[in-house]
Design a protein around this motif. Structure first.
Motif, short mmCIF file in Angstrom:
data_model
loop_
_atom_site.label_atom_id
_atom_site.label_comp_id
_atom_site.label_asym_id
_atom_site.label_seq_id
_atom_site.Cartn_x
_atom_site.Cartn_y
_atom_site.Cartn_z
N TRP A 160 41.38 39.48 35.43
CA TRP A 160 41.19 40.62 36.34
C TRP A 160 42.50 40.98 37.04
O TRP A 160 43.26 40.12 37.48
N ASN A 161 42.78 42.26 37.12
CA ASN A 161 43.81 42.78 38.02
C ASN A 161 43.43 44.21 38.37
O ASN A 161 42.43 44.73 37.87
N THR A 162 44.19 44.84 39.22
CA THR A 162 43.79 46.18 39.69
C THR A 162 43.78 47.21 38.55
O THR A 162 43.12 48.24 38.67
N ASN A 163 44.50 46.93 37.49
CA ASN A 163 44.49 47.82 36.32
C ASN A 163 43.50 47.37 35.26
O ASN A 163 43.37 48.01 34.20
N ASN A 164 42.84 46.26 35.50
CA ASN A 164 41.88 45.71 34.54
C ASN A 164 40.67 45.17 35.31
O ASN A 164 40.26 44.02 35.14
N SER A 165 40.11 46.01 36.16
CA SER A 165 39.04 45.57 37.06
C SER A 165 37.71 45.35 36.34
O SER A 165 36.77 44.82 36.94
#
Length: 261
Positions: A160-165
């Motif tokens: 997870w990251n802000t571009n892969n929520s």
């Protein structure tokens, strides 16, 4: 069953199931076995070897969710546990039964074919509705639960990251402050499988040929073991029989010669 064209077919199968339930625990040992704050193995009617833990409800997506969770050291992108007792806090009282070691049933299928001098056999074996506790995720889905700083699995590339929520893999962290390695449904996966345990093809030389050298049988064969595994698409480890870093079950190929006098 032999057919008119010389083809012989023999198909057999088996279906097995068992159940177990803990019916008694001495009062002096109750705390030593799996239990929630309200039930032990006897009271729950669960199988021996069942596990309790937290129910994972995906990942926290916003800081607002984290602040409202009542979960200690929760983090955006981290595992979110279900508040089962409704007290707006995540405590040991929110644990429930998450893992049952007993499958619904196991089964096997044997197929044997004979045609002229050729013979063919295969054996399939499987289990249905099988829970596995996949602790390989400690290394493939987290950086800091065990061996921080060591090499990890490639699944972390999709964390997870802000571009892969939309990811289901927790956000990378160098510290495990949220205790995300605790027993939870995040690690319980569908371990149902069907395996091709044995496949063998043989050829026997004609009797009128080998009888001239006083032999009753000469058969060549090639045989393979553990050639194929059909498993749930949701299972993240390679082998449902090996979720605990045991030595892998090998695939083998062998050639043979049988001679009878």
């Amino acid at each position: 069953t032999p057919l008119d064209n010389g083809l012989g077919i023999d198909v057999s199968g088996n279906l097995d199931f068992f159940r177990n339930k803990v019916t008694y625990l001495p009062s002096s040992t109750k705390g030593a076995y799996a239990h929630t704050s309200k039930q032990d193995l006897v009271e729950s009617g669960k199988s021996y070897g069942s596990i309790v833990g937290y129910v994972c409800d995906g990942l926290f997506q916003t800081q607002e969710e984290v602040d409202a969770s009542g979960q200690a050291n929760a983090r955006v992108g981290g595992l979110k546990y279900r508040d089962l007792d409704g007290d707006h806090k995540i405590t040991s009282d929110d644990q429930t039964w998450i893992y049952d070691p007993v499958p619904a049933f196991s089964y096997g299928i044997n197929v044997a074919l004979n045609y002229k001098s050729f013979d063919f056999t295969m054996f399939w074996q499987g289990v249905a509705d099988q829970d596995v506790y996949n602790n390989q995720k400690f290394q493939t889905d987290f950086y800091a639960i065990t061996d921080p700083g060591s090499n990890k699995g490639s699944r972390l590339l999709g964390a997870w990251n802000t571009n892969n929520s939309g990811s289901t893999i927790p956000r990378l962290s160098t510290e495990n402050r949220a205790d995300e390695g605790r027993a939870s449904s995040y690690f319980v996966e569908n371990g149902s499988y069907l395996k091709l345990r044995t496949l063998q093809l043989g050829y026997s030389l004609p009797l009128n040929l080998i009888s001239k050298i006083r032999l009753s049988k000469v058969r060549f064969y090639v045989s393979g073991q553990n050639l194929l595994t059909i498993k749930s698409s949701s299972l993240t480890c390679q082998d449902p029989e090996n979720p605990n870093w045991n030595y892998p079950i090998p695939t083998s190929l062998s050639f043979g010669l049988q001679v009878g006098f």
